[in-house]
Scaffold this motif. Structure first.
Motif, PDB file in Angstrom:
ATOM      1  N   GLN A 511      91.398   5.178  50.530  1.00 19.41           N
ATOM      2  CA  GLN A 511      91.258   5.996  51.722  1.00 19.41           C
ATOM      3  C   GLN A 511      91.069   7.463  51.325  1.00 19.41           C
ATOM      4  O   GLN A 511      91.741   7.984  50.431  1.00 19.41           O
ATOM      5  CB  GLN A 511      92.489   5.858  52.618  1.00 19.41           C
ATOM      6  CG  GLN A 511      92.354   6.548  53.959  1.00 19.41           C
ATOM      7  CD  GLN A 511      93.464   6.161  54.921  1.00 19.41           C
ATOM      8  OE1 GLN A 511      94.276   5.300  54.600  1.00 19.41           O
ATOM      9  NE2 GLN A 511      93.484   6.773  56.081  1.00 19.41           N
ATOM     10  N   GLY A 512      90.117   8.109  51.996  1.00 22.71           N
ATOM     11  CA  GLY A 512      89.832   9.511  51.728  1.00 22.71           C
ATOM     12  C   GLY A 512      88.796   9.735  50.648  1.00 22.71           C
ATOM     13  O   GLY A 512      88.374  10.876  50.439  1.00 22.71           O
ATOM     14  N   LYS A 513      88.378   8.678  49.954  1.00 23.25           N
ATOM     15  CA  LYS A 513      87.381   8.816  48.887  1.00 23.25           C
ATOM     16  C   LYS A 513      85.993   8.451  49.419  1.00 23.25           C
ATOM     17  O   LYS A 513      85.854   7.706  50.390  1.00 23.25           O
ATOM     18  CB  LYS A 513      87.725   7.920  47.707  1.00 23.25           C
ATOM     19  CG  LYS A 513      89.079   8.230  47.072  1.00 23.25           C
ATOM     20  CD  LYS A 513      89.121   9.612  46.452  1.00 23.25           C
ATOM     21  CE  LYS A 513      90.447   9.861  45.729  1.00 23.25           C
ATOM     22  NZ  LYS A 513      90.504  11.207  45.120  1.00 23.25           N
ATOM     23  N   ARG A 514      84.977   8.977  48.727  1.00 18.71           N
ATOM     24  CA  ARG A 514      83.596   8.682  49.101  1.00 18.71           C
ATOM     25  C   ARG A 514      83.068   7.524  48.264  1.00 18.71           C
ATOM     26  O   ARG A 514      83.311   7.456  47.052  1.00 18.71           O
ATOM     27  CB  ARG A 514      82.705   9.909  48.917  1.00 18.71           C
ATOM     28  CG  ARG A 514      82.917  10.951  50.015  1.00 18.71           C
ATOM     29  CD  ARG A 514      82.119  12.208  49.776  1.00 18.71           C
ATOM     30  NE  ARG A 514      80.670  12.004  49.826  1.00 18.71           N
ATOM     31  CZ  ARG A 514      79.981  11.930  50.971  1.00 18.71           C
ATOM     32  NH1 ARG A 514      80.593  12.026  52.131  1.00 18.71           N
ATOM     33  NH2 ARG A 514      78.675  11.788  50.935  1.00 18.71           N
ATOM     34  N   TYR A 515      82.351   6.622  48.912  1.00 18.36           N
ATOM     35  CA  TYR A 515      81.768   5.462  48.252  1.00 18.36           C
ATOM     36  C   TYR A 515      80.260   5.447  48.494  1.00 18.36           C
ATOM     37  O   TYR A 515      79.784   5.836  49.562  1.00 18.36           O
ATOM     38  CB  TYR A 515      82.397   4.167  48.764  1.00 18.36           C
ATOM     39  CG  TYR A 515      83.760   3.914  48.172  1.00 18.36           C
ATOM     40  CD1 TYR A 515      83.942   2.986  47.152  1.00 18.36           C
ATOM     41  CD2 TYR A 515      84.866   4.636  48.605  1.00 18.36           C
ATOM     42  CE1 TYR A 515      85.191   2.762  46.594  1.00 18.36           C
ATOM     43  CE2 TYR A 515      86.118   4.428  48.052  1.00 18.36           C
ATOM     44  CZ  TYR A 515      86.276   3.493  47.050  1.00 18.36           C
ATOM     45  OH  TYR A 515      87.507   3.287  46.482  1.00 18.36           O
ATOM     46  N   VAL A 516      79.553   4.995  47.475  1.00 17.13           N
ATOM     47  CA  VAL A 516      78.101   4.841  47.575  1.00 17.13           C
ATOM     48  C   VAL A 516      77.802   3.403  47.960  1.00 17.13           C
ATOM     49  O   VAL A 516      78.313   2.461  47.330  1.00 17.13           O
ATOM     50  CB  VAL A 516      77.403   5.193  46.244  1.00 17.13           C
ATOM     51  CG1 VAL A 516      75.911   4.885  46.321  1.00 17.13           C
ATOM     52  CG2 VAL A 516      77.617   6.671  45.923  1.00 17.13           C
ATOM     53  N   PHE A 517      76.966   3.226  48.973  1.00 14.91           N
ATOM     54  CA  PHE A 517      76.527   1.907  49.417  1.00 14.91           C
ATOM     55  C   PHE A 517      75.060   1.747  49.054  1.00 14.91           C
ATOM     56  O   PHE A 517      74.238   2.631  49.316  1.00 14.91           O
ATOM     57  CB  PHE A 517      76.747   1.760  50.921  1.00 14.91           C
ATOM     58  CG  PHE A 517      78.187   1.767  51.301  1.00 14.91           C
ATOM     59  CD1 PHE A 517      78.884   0.586  51.450  1.00 14.91           C
ATOM     60  CD2 PHE A 517      78.862   2.968  51.480  1.00 14.91           C
ATOM     61  CE1 PHE A 517      80.229   0.591  51.788  1.00 14.91           C
ATOM     62  CE2 PHE A 517      80.208   2.978  51.820  1.00 14.91           C
ATOM     63  CZ  PHE A 517      80.893   1.792  51.972  1.00 14.91           C
ATOM     64  N   LYS A 518      74.748   0.620  48.427  1.00 13.03           N
ATOM     65  CA  LYS A 518      73.399   0.393  47.912  1.00 13.03           C
ATOM     66  C   LYS A 518      72.805  -0.861  48.527  1.00 13.03           C
ATOM     67  O   LYS A 518      73.485  -1.893  48.626  1.00 13.03           O
ATOM     68  CB  LYS A 518      73.409   0.236  46.395  1.00 13.03           C
ATOM     69  CG  LYS A 518      72.064  -0.132  45.777  1.00 13.03           C
ATOM     70  CD  LYS A 518      72.211  -0.553  44.318  1.00 13.03           C
ATOM     71  CE  LYS A 518      72.363   0.628  43.401  1.00 13.03           C
ATOM     72  NZ  LYS A 518      71.076   1.344  43.221  1.00 13.03           N
TER      73      LYS A 518
END
Length: 549
Positions: A511-518
Motif C-alpha cells: 500500500q502506498g507504492k507505485r506499480y507498473v502494469f504491462k
C-alpha cells in the motif's frame, strides 16, 4: 463506478485488459472504429475455461524478450490450443515476451490428468528452445521459460566458437585439433572435443567437408541451477521420467561453406601413426565433483555406468548408449561420448529416475494472509524443478511428482522477498514454510471507470485480442519477476452496448507504492504506473478520441 445497468463479463482470451483501453487514448484509432454490432459479438464470445500466459525471458537478464518469437504448439495437447475465438491454432508470433493461449473447453486439466503443451520457441539471436508447460487446473496459469542468447550467457553456461582444423577436398582432416570449454563456476567440469588427423568428415547428405573447420560448442554445468533452467529442452525421457544430469553439451562442426558434419570415417592412408589423440572424432565430458547417482544414493565412481541421451531437433529425447565412467589423465572422472548423432541438438549424460528411492516433493505454505505469487525452484546437482503458484489463487501447496532421496536447495520468491534453504523430501517429509508478509502488503482490486467527453457517446471497441495484465513495483531491478493479475472483468451493458469500465485483482502489493502494469496489443507494449492507495484502487478516465461513438 455505476454498475446498476451493467453486467460483469469475465475476461478470458475473449477480451483485452483495461490498461489497453487507457493506453490507446491519443493514438491512431483507425483500426478500432468498427460497427457497434460487432462489439457485442466479440464480448459475447464463448468463455474459455483454461487460459495460459507464458513469459519468455532472456536467460541472462531475466527480462522479457522483445524480439519476435515464433511459438509452435505440439505435444500431448498441442491440437487443443485455441485462440480468442476458440479456433485451433498451431503457432503464434509475439514481440512482447508474453505468449497467451487457451485450451479447448472439451479438455479439463487436473492434477491427475494435466494438459501438456510442448512449445517450440524460435527467435533471432536465441537458441531454439523446446519446453513443455503442464497445466493442472482450469482458470489462469502462468509460466516462465528462459531462452539463451549465446552472446550473453547466464551463470553455468559456457559457449565457445573456435576456427580450428582444416579438411582437404576429400573430407580428410589435416592434423589433430581440440576444442574445450569449462565452467567458469566449477573449472573442473567441462567438455572437450577432439578430432584426429586422417578423420574423414561428411555431412548428412554424404558430402565431404573441406577447408577451414569451425566448432561451436556449449556446456551446461549441472552444478548450476541457472544452467539447468536454460537448457533448451525438457530434461525428461520419452516415458516422462526426469533425468538427473551429470553434464550437458551441444556441438556443431562446420566447414567454410556451412556444411555440418554428421558422421566420420578413417582415411588409413592419411593417418600418420603418431596422432596425439584417439582416432576419429570424440567428446570427453568431465563430471562434476561429487555427483551422486540418484538411484543408488552414492557418489559416482570409476566403472559406474551412465546413460547418454540425445535431444533431437524435434524436442524429443532418445537413448543413445550407456557408457562406463573412466578416470582421465588429470585424475578426474569423465565419460566418452559420441561426437555426432542424427538430428541432434544436444547431448545429456546422466541417469533417469527409474526405481531406486524416490518420492513426491511436497511443499506446504502457511500463507499468513499473503495471496501473492510464489515462484522459484528446488534444485541439486543435475536436477532442477520449478515452483509456480500464481497470484490470487490461494493455493497453499505445491507438489513435484518425482524427486530422489537427496538434499535439495530451494529459492522461493514472493512479491516481498526471497526464502532460501535446503531439505530432503524423502527422509524429511513435506517442506513446511510459513510466510511473513509485511503489514503493508495487501490485496487490491483495480476498478476503472471509462466515460466519454460527450455524455451522449459511449466507449465501443471491437476485435481486441486476448492478453494478460502483468505487474511489478515501479523501478524494480532488472530481472524482477512479473506477477499476473486475476479476475479480469468488463462492465458492459448488453442493451445499450456500452462499455463503462471494468476491474481486475492484484495480490501481495504494498500500500502506498507505485506499480507498473504491462500489457500488449499486437506488436506494441503498453505500460501504466498506478499508486496502490488501498484495497480498492479507483481510476477514472475521460476519453475524447475516436473510440467514443
Amino acid at each position: 463506478m455505476n454498475k446498476e445497468q451493467t453486467e460483469r463479463i469475465r475476461v478470458g482470451l475473449s477480451l483485452f485488459s483495461l490498461f489497453f483501453v487507457l493506453s490507446i487514448t491519443g493514438c491512431d484509432f483507425s483500426g478500432f472504429n468498427k460497427a457497434v454490432d460487432d462489439f457485442a459479438v466479440v464480448v459475447e464470445l464463448e468463455s474459455i475455461n483454461t487460459n495460459s500466459t507464458v513469459l519468455l525471458t532472456d536467460a541472462q537478464t531475466g527480462e522479457l524478450i522483445t524480439k519476435e518469437v515464433t511459438a509452435t504448439f505440439g505435444g500431448d495437447n498441442g491440437e487443443d490450443v485455441i485462440d480468442m475465438y476458440s479456433d485451433p491454432i498451431s503457432e503464434k508470433k509475439v514481440n512482447s515476451g508474453v505468449l497467451n493461449f487457451g485450451i479447448a473447453n472439451s479438455v479439463s486439466p487436473s492434477e491427475s490428468s494435466p494438459v501438456k503443451v510442448k512449445l517450440k520457441l524460435e527467435a533471432e539471436d536465441y537458441e531454439t528452445t523446446t519446453r513443455t508447460v503442464s497445466i493442472n487446473s482450469e482458470g489462469d496459469s502462468k509460466f516462465s521459460l528462459n531462452m539463451l542468447d549465446p552472446s550473453n550467457q547466464p551463470k553455468g553456461v559456457k559457449v565457445k566458437t573456435a576456427a580450428k582444423g582444416q579438411a582437404s577436398s576429400d573430407g580428410t582432416v589435416q592434423g589433430d585439433f581440440e576444442v574445450s570449454v569449462n565452467s567458469d563456476e566449477n573449472p573442473g567440469s567441462g567438455v572437450s572435443f577432439q578430432v584426429s588427423s586422417g578423420t574423414v568428415l561428411k555431412d548428412k547428405g554424404g558430402n565431404n567437408l573441406s577447408g577451414q573447420l569451425t566448432t561451436d560448442i556449449s556446456y551446461y554445468d549441472p552444478d548450476e541451477a541457472d544452467a539447468l533452467d536454460t537448457f533448451p529442452g525438457d530434461l525428461i525421457t520419452k516415458n516422462d521420467e526426469p533425468i538427473s544430469s551429470a553434464g550437458i553439451f551441444s556441438l556443431q562442426l562446420r566447414d567454410e561453406s556451412g556444411n555440418i558434419a554428421t558422421s566420420t570415417s578413417s582415411n588409413a592412408k592419411s593417418v600418420s601413426g603418431n596422432s596425439a589423440i584417439s582416432s576419429g572424432a570424440t567428446v570427453t565430458l568431465t563430471l562434476p565433483s561429487g555427483y551422486i547417482d540418484p538411484m543408488t544414493g552414492r557418489v559416482i565412481k570409476d566403472g559406474d555406468t551412465l546413460t547418454i541421451f540425445v535431444l533431437g531437433v524435434n524436442g524429443n529425447f532418445t537413448t543413445l548408449a550407456q557408457k562406463q565412467v573412466i578416470t582421465n589423465n588429470a585424475g578426474e572422472l569423465a565419460i566418452k561420448v559420441p561426437a555426432f548423432a542424427d538430428n541432434a541438438q544436444a547431448f545429456v549424460v546422466g541417469t533417469p529416475l527409474i526405481g531406486g528411492t524416490t518420492c513426491s516433493g511436497n511443499i506446504s505454505f502457511n500463507r499468513n494472509g499473503y495471496n501473492g505469487s510464489i515462484t522459484g525452484r528446488v534444485y541439486t546437482t543435475g536436477l532442477s524443478a520449478a515452483v509456480n503458484l500464481g497470484s490470487g489463487n490461494g493455493s497453499s501447496s505445491y507438489t513435484i511428482p518425482t524427486i530422489p532421496d537427496q538434499d535439495f536447495n530451494y529459492v522461493l520468491t514472493t512479491t516481498y522477498g526471497e526464502l532460501m534453504g535446503s531439505h530432503n523430501f524423502c527422509s524429511g517429509g513435506d517442506l513446511d514454510i510459513t510466510l511473513n508478509p509485511p503489514a503493508s502488503l495487501i490485496d487490491a482490486t483495480v476498478d476503472v471507470s471509462l466515460k466519454c467527453k460527450n455524455s451522449n457517446e459511449a466507449v465501443r471497441i471491437t476485435d481486441i485480442p486476448g492478453a494478460s495484465v502483468l505487474y511489478r513495483k515501479e523501478n524494480a531491478a532488472p530481472g524482477t519477476n512479473w506477477s499476473q493479475a486475476s479476475n479480469l472483468q468488463w462492465d458492459y451493458n448488453k442493451s445499450t452496448q456500452r462499455l463503462t469500465g471494468g476491474s481486475f485483482d492484484i495480490s501481495g502489493v504494498e500500500q502506498g507504492k507505485r506499480y507498473v502494469f504491462k500489457t500488449t496489443y499486437k506488436d506494441n507494449d503498453y505500460e501504466k504506473a498506478i499508486t496502490i492507495s488501498g484495497s480498492t484502487v479507483e481510476y477514472s478516465k475521460t476519453i475524447t478520441d475516436g473510440i467514443c461513438q
